[in-house]
Scaffold this motif. Structure first.
Motif, mmCIF file in Angstrom:
data_model
loop_
_atom_site.group_PDB
_atom_site.id
_atom_site.type_symbol
_atom_site.label_atom_id
_atom_site.label_comp_id
_atom_site.label_asym_id
_atom_site.label_seq_id
_atom_site.Cartn_x
_atom_site.Cartn_y
_atom_site.Cartn_z
ATOM 1 N N GLU A 1 0.832 -1.205 0.000
ATOM 2 C CA GLU A 1 0.000 0.000 0.000
ATOM 3 C C GLU A 1 0.867 1.256 0.000
ATOM 4 O O GLU A 1 0.582 2.230 -0.717
ATOM 5 C CB GLU A 1 -0.900 -0.023 1.235
ATOM 6 C CG GLU A 1 -1.804 1.192 1.382
ATOM 7 C CD GLU A 1 -2.547 1.197 2.714
ATOM 8 O OE1 GLU A 1 -3.041 2.267 3.108
ATOM 9 O OE2 GLU A 1 -2.613 0.137 3.361
ATOM 10 N N ALA A 2 1.944 1.228 0.785
ATOM 11 C CA ALA A 2 2.859 2.379 0.863
ATOM 12 C C ALA A 2 3.550 2.619 -0.472
ATOM 13 O O ALA A 2 3.679 3.759 -0.933
ATOM 14 C CB ALA A 2 3.890 2.153 1.965
ATOM 15 N N PHE A 3 4.002 1.524 -1.120
ATOM 16 C CA PHE A 3 4.677 1.667 -2.412
ATOM 17 C C PHE A 3 3.705 2.196 -3.469
ATOM 18 O O PHE A 3 4.083 2.998 -4.328
ATOM 19 C CB PHE A 3 5.262 0.329 -2.859
ATOM 20 C CG PHE A 3 6.398 -0.159 -2.011
ATOM 21 C CD1 PHE A 3 7.045 0.697 -1.127
ATOM 22 C CD2 PHE A 3 6.833 -1.470 -2.090
ATOM 23 C CE1 PHE A 3 8.093 0.258 -0.336
ATOM 24 C CE2 PHE A 3 7.888 -1.922 -1.324
ATOM 25 C CZ PHE A 3 8.523 -1.062 -0.431
ATOM 26 N N PHE B 1 11.967 5.841 1.914
ATOM 27 C CA PHE B 1 11.877 6.328 3.298
ATOM 28 C C PHE B 1 10.516 6.966 3.573
ATOM 29 O O PHE B 1 9.966 6.829 4.667
ATOM 30 C CB PHE B 1 12.995 7.329 3.582
ATOM 31 C CG PHE B 1 14.330 6.689 3.826
ATOM 32 C CD1 PHE B 1 14.666 6.213 5.081
ATOM 33 C CD2 PHE B 1 15.246 6.548 2.796
ATOM 34 C CE1 PHE B 1 15.894 5.607 5.316
ATOM 35 C CE2 PHE B 1 16.469 5.937 3.010
ATOM 36 C CZ PHE B 1 16.795 5.469 4.275
ATOM 37 N N LEU B 2 9.969 7.669 2.582
ATOM 38 C CA LEU B 2 8.630 8.244 2.748
ATOM 39 C C LEU B 2 7.585 7.138 2.894
ATOM 40 O O LEU B 2 6.618 7.282 3.651
ATOM 41 C CB LEU B 2 8.299 9.141 1.553
ATOM 42 C CG LEU B 2 9.096 10.449 1.449
ATOM 43 C CD1 LEU B 2 8.825 11.132 0.121
ATOM 44 C CD2 LEU B 2 8.759 11.387 2.602
ATOM 45 N N ALA B 3 7.794 6.027 2.197
ATOM 46 C CA ALA B 3 6.873 4.895 2.321
ATOM 47 C C ALA B 3 6.858 4.349 3.742
ATOM 48 O O ALA B 3 5.842 3.802 4.204
ATOM 49 C CB ALA B 3 7.262 3.794 1.336
ATOM 50 N N VAL C 1 3.863 5.380 5.908
ATOM 51 C CA VAL C 1 2.629 4.595 5.756
ATOM 52 C C VAL C 1 2.771 3.249 6.458
ATOM 53 O O VAL C 1 1.824 2.755 7.083
ATOM 54 C CB VAL C 1 2.303 4.397 4.261
ATOM 55 C CG1 VAL C 1 1.043 3.550 4.087
ATOM 56 C CG2 VAL C 1 2.137 5.747 3.567
ATOM 57 N N ILE C 2 3.955 2.654 6.361
ATOM 58 C CA ILE C 2 4.162 1.319 6.935
ATOM 59 C C ILE C 2 4.147 1.350 8.465
ATOM 60 O O ILE C 2 3.480 0.545 9.113
ATOM 61 C CB ILE C 2 5.490 0.727 6.425
ATOM 62 C CG1 ILE C 2 5.409 0.474 4.916
ATOM 63 C CG2 ILE C 2 5.847 -0.559 7.170
ATOM 64 C CD1 ILE C 2 6.738 0.126 4.277
#
Length: 531
Positions: free
Chosen positions: A121-123, A149-151, A154-155
């Motif tokens: 989902e983050a990717f 790193f931004l993902a 979300v993780i």
């Protein structure tokens, strides 16, 4: 809540970076941390993230912290999962699903059964399509590494997010996605950036300096307005002090001249009156003592005024002290310098670089941006315009012109030279040694730094040294090309760069994702590339 309690940090080389910092951040605040290059912004983020320990003092964070670093190349030897800190969970999950239901695996997993779904989902959110968690970081672009790193936000769903220059390697579309995240998130944010569009989305601006942290209750534009008020007040104080110093010097000169005339008239009167020589000597000594006393009073006043003026001038912003004066291009305005007709390019055994062939015209005096996502061929187009490559389809006319290409690493600066040697390398007009050193001082390179190796210079220092070298060379290019020149600069050095080239009257080509920088450079035309 985050509390920074009286922290001091001494660097490994024993240099004191900052001391006795007091600072607190409340839940849901969105804060910009700004300050001059080298003041310790990135180090402070590392301290808050727990990657460094303060020399003295304490940092208390009541919430989980996620850190998006500026320098991402140092993680090249790791996989995406290792960088995100989920590799052990993934291994435990797969082991359990394969039948290895050990207590150790359950302990490592921590009941996080949706870790793979959240990663996917983050990717998807950050448009890292088809990215595998076991993919090596070294194979990713700078922008992709930042988005990994931004993902992690979300993780891991942290309450507190630290971002250090997050837009440096992002293209325009990814920047807009980050802006939208910043606008809509309820997470607590502390961001170090030179991206003014990003800084203006934050509600509080904090300035880190050698004297501590000063908080301004607004976004960057509000901060800039307050600093402009302070700057105007400082300039007014300097003007008043200069005026007072001139008047004091004029008063001293007038008093000295008047005293000399009085002494001359007095001597003539004494000679006419037949005053004895011994008495004349006594009167002369008394007059000299009186003159010396008056002169001393004036000089003391002048010295005090000069010292105060020097103190005021030392508070001037560095950008106000530097003037480049990039002379005038010799080409008449409007001359066609480059013209493309259905132009395209491909490398050996590769398809054409641009889905739509290029049609454009560049005229002398244009201020033009080259835009496109990462990998769209911006650098290749520059090489075509400079004549270093030849179009493989269509036509690209190129006139004869002098050009200067400045990339984001300021690679015209040679790492094997010292600061002074680099400046001397541009001395084609025969300036004396002391004149070169005066220029170096003007661009903030003091005597202690003249022998410093260029390899040890920061991005901002390399930029300032290059500007100094251009002022020494004293030759204006017809075409100036800036390729992501602001990526490694703080706000102070961004202002220096903008001021340096604002009066340049030649042709300017800029590759940049920074909308504010393009506006400041008065760019009014663009070439948009689509891959």
């Amino acid at each position: 809540m985050l509390f920074i309690n009286n922290i001091t940090y001494v660097q490994p080389n024993k240099e004191l970076l900052f001391e006795h910092l007091q600072f607190s951040i409340h839940p849901h605040e969105k804060i910009a941390l700004i300050g001059n290059n080298g003041v310790g912004k990135s180090t402070l983020l590392q301290l808050i993230a727990g990657n460094l320990k303060p020399t003295t003092g304490k940092i208390d964070a009541e919430a989980g912290v996620h850190f998006v670093p500026q320098l991402v190349g140092q993680f090249n030897q790791l996989t995406v999962a290792e960088v995100l800190g989920i590799d052990k969970k993934l291994a435990a999950l797969h082991a359990i699903l394969a039948g290895e239901a050990s207590e150790e695996n359950f302990s490592l997993l921590e009941d996080d059964w949706t870790i793979e779904e959240r990663a996917a989902e983050a990717f998807q959110y950050w448009q890292l399509h088809d990215l595998d968690l076991h993919h090596p970081m070294e194979s990713l672009s700078g922008g992709q590494k930042t988005k990994v790193f931004l993902a992690g936000i979300v993780i891991h769903q942290p309450d507190f997010v630290l971002l250090d220059e997050p837009t440096n390697h992002l293209d325009a579309a990814s920047r807009n996605q980050l802006y939208e995240f910043v606008k809509t998130t309820s997470k607590t944010l502390l961001i170090v950036s030179h991206d003014r569009s990003l800084l203006n989305l934050l509600t509080t601006t904090c300035e880190l300096s050698s004297s501590g942290i000063t908080t301004y209750g607004g976004n960057y534009d509000f901060y800039a307005e307050q600093k402009e008020i302070e700057r105007n007040a400082l300039n007014q104080d300097i003007h008043s002090q200069e005026k007072a110093l001139r008047k004091a010097k004029e008063k001293e000169r007038e008093t000295s001249e008047r005293q000399q005339k009085l002494d001359a008239r007095g001597k003539k009167k004494q000679e006419k009156a037949g005053v004895a020589r011994i008495m004349m000597n006594t009167l002369r000594n008394n007059a000299e003592n009186s003159s010396s006393k008056v002169k001393g009073m004036h000089q003391e006043k002048i010295a005090g005024l000069a010292e105060k003026l020097q103190d005021l001038r030392s508070n001037l912003a560095d950008a106000d002290r530097m003037k480049l004066g990039l002379f005038k291009s010799e080409l008449h305005k409007g001359k066609v310098l480059a013209e493309a007709e259905n132009c395209n390019f491909h490398f050996a055994n590769q398809p054409n670089l641009w889905a739509t062939p290029l049609n454009f015209q560049i005229r002398s005096g244009d201020r033009l941006a080259i835009k496109g996502p990462n990998g769209s061929g911006k650098s290749t187009l520059i090489e075509l315009i400079l004549g270093n490559l030849t179009a493989t389809a269509g036509r690209l006319f190129r006139a004869d012109f002098k050009s200067l290409y400045i990339d984001q690493d300021y690679s015209m600066i040679r790492s094997e030279l010292s600061v002074y040697e680099q400046a001397e390398n541009f001395n084609h007009s025969g300036l004396e040694e002391h004149e070169i050193k005066i220029r170096l001082n003007r661009f903030l390179f003091t005597k202690d730094e003249w022998s410093k190796s260029c390899s040890a210079l920061s991005g901002g220092e390399r930029m300032r040294l290059l500007l100094c070298c251009l002022s020494i060379e004293n030759q204006a290019p017809d075409v100036l090309i800036l390729d992501e020149p602001t990526n490694n600069l703080d706000m102070q050095n961004m202002e220096i760069l903008t001021n340096a080239f604002s009066d340049y009257n030649g042709t300017l080509l800029v590759v940049s994702h920074d909308a504010y920088f393009l506006e400041q450079m008065q760019v009014d035309k663009e070439i948009v590339l689509s891959s």
